[in-house]
Write a protein that holds these residues in place. Structure first.
Motif, short mmCIF file in Angstrom:
data_model
loop_
_atom_site.label_atom_id
_atom_site.label_comp_id
_atom_site.label_asym_id
_atom_site.label_seq_id
_atom_site.Cartn_x
_atom_site.Cartn_y
_atom_site.Cartn_z
N PRO A 49 25.99 41.94 91.90
CA PRO A 49 26.78 42.21 91.33
C PRO A 49 25.84 43.52 90.82
O PRO A 49 24.46 43.67 90.72
N GLN A 50 26.68 44.61 90.08
CA GLN A 50 25.86 45.85 89.65
C GLN A 50 24.87 45.46 88.37
O GLN A 50 25.08 44.46 87.66
N GLY A 51 23.76 46.28 88.65
CA GLY A 51 22.68 45.95 87.81
C GLY A 51 21.54 44.80 88.22
O GLY A 51 20.50 44.79 87.42
N TYR A 52 21.90 44.09 89.29
CA TYR A 52 21.00 43.02 89.68
C TYR A 52 20.52 43.94 90.85
O TYR A 52 21.05 44.51 91.93
N GLU A 53 19.08 43.44 91.13
CA GLU A 53 18.29 44.05 92.28
C GLU A 53 17.80 42.80 93.19
O GLU A 53 17.44 41.65 92.64
N ILE A 54 18.24 42.96 94.37
CA ILE A 54 17.58 41.78 95.26
C ILE A 54 16.26 42.22 95.86
O ILE A 54 16.25 43.53 96.27
N GLY A 55 15.28 41.40 96.16
CA GLY A 55 13.98 41.51 96.76
C GLY A 55 13.23 40.45 97.19
O GLY A 55 14.05 39.48 97.58
N GLU A 56 12.13 40.18 96.94
CA GLU A 56 11.35 39.26 97.27
C GLU A 56 10.45 38.63 96.20
O GLU A 56 10.23 39.48 95.11
N ALA A 57 10.13 37.43 96.25
CA ALA A 57 9.20 36.85 95.25
C ALA A 57 7.82 36.48 96.06
O ALA A 57 8.25 35.91 97.24
N ASP A 58 6.96 35.97 95.49
CA ASP A 58 5.76 35.09 95.94
C ASP A 58 6.03 33.57 95.45
O ASP A 58 6.32 33.40 94.51
N TRP A 59 5.29 33.01 96.34
CA TRP A 59 5.02 31.36 96.25
C TRP A 59 4.68 30.96 94.93
O TRP A 59 4.90 30.20 94.25
N ASP A 60 3.64 32.02 94.65
CA ASP A 60 2.75 31.62 93.19
C ASP A 60 3.48 32.50 91.93
O ASP A 60 2.87 32.46 90.84
N ASP A 61 4.61 33.06 92.12
CA ASP A 61 5.14 34.03 90.94
C ASP A 61 5.67 32.78 90.00
O ASP A 61 6.62 31.85 90.33
N GLU A 62 5.28 32.95 88.99
CA GLU A 62 5.37 31.87 87.84
C GLU A 62 7.14 31.87 87.52
O GLU A 62 7.47 30.80 87.31
N GLU A 63 7.82 32.82 87.41
CA GLU A 63 9.21 32.96 87.41
C GLU A 63 9.84 32.14 88.50
O GLU A 63 10.64 31.31 88.12
#
Length: 158
Positions: free
Chosen positions: A5-19
């Motif tokens: 959806p508009q306004g959302y961005e797709i990318g990557e995260a890291d295994w240790d990313d707290e979110e």
């Protein structure tokens, strides 16, 4: 990227990313609550580790992670794991977008087939996979002895 959806961005995260870790913990607790009173003793799946993860797809809005999923090869096959969407951002097609991106990345990396496991009480997840062209299969690998909870799927990517 289509499907986001508009306004959302797709990318990557890291295994240790707290979110990422917090979203997965929250969804895991909610999922476990669905199976209160169900015998889960046949589930023998070891927890994923950083070394099992091949990629993590994340969707963010205003920099905040609201949906994610990952590809792993922990159980001798390429699997989709930890598909999760923040409850305030459900019914927007985010799970479908994460799944499509995971499939795209697997194809790019030469993976011919993906598998996944969900549970019989996760009706929205089952509908997502069926609608996405996934085929239901018998429980496999670490889920093979669990014919009570596990609902497994695979998808040919060729």
């Amino acid at each position: 990227m289509t499907g986001v959806p508009q306004g959302y961005e797709i990318g990557e995260a890291d295994w240790d990313d707290e979110e990422f870790r917090e979203l997965v913990r929250w969804v895991g607790a909610q999922t476990l609550a669905l199976y209160d009173g169900v015998d889960l003793s046949k589930q023998k799946v070891r927890p994923l580790t950083r070394d099992d993860v091949r990629t993590i797809v994340a969707i963010r809005i205003d920099g905040r992670l609201v949906a994610a999923g990952l590809l792993s090869d922990a159980h001798g096959v390429w699997e989709v794991n930890r598909l999760a969407v923040d409850p305030d951002h459900r019914r927007l097609g985010l799970a479908r977008a994460v799944l499509a991106e995971l499939e795209r990345r697997a194809r790019r990396d030469g993976v011919g087939r993906l598998r996944l496991q969900t549970g019989f009480r996760q009706e929205a997840a089952i509908a997502l996979y069926v609608d996405g062209g996934w085929t239901r299969i018998p429980p496999y690998g670490p889920y093979a002895d669990d014919d009570i909870v596990s609902v497994c799927f695979e998808k040919e990517l060729t």
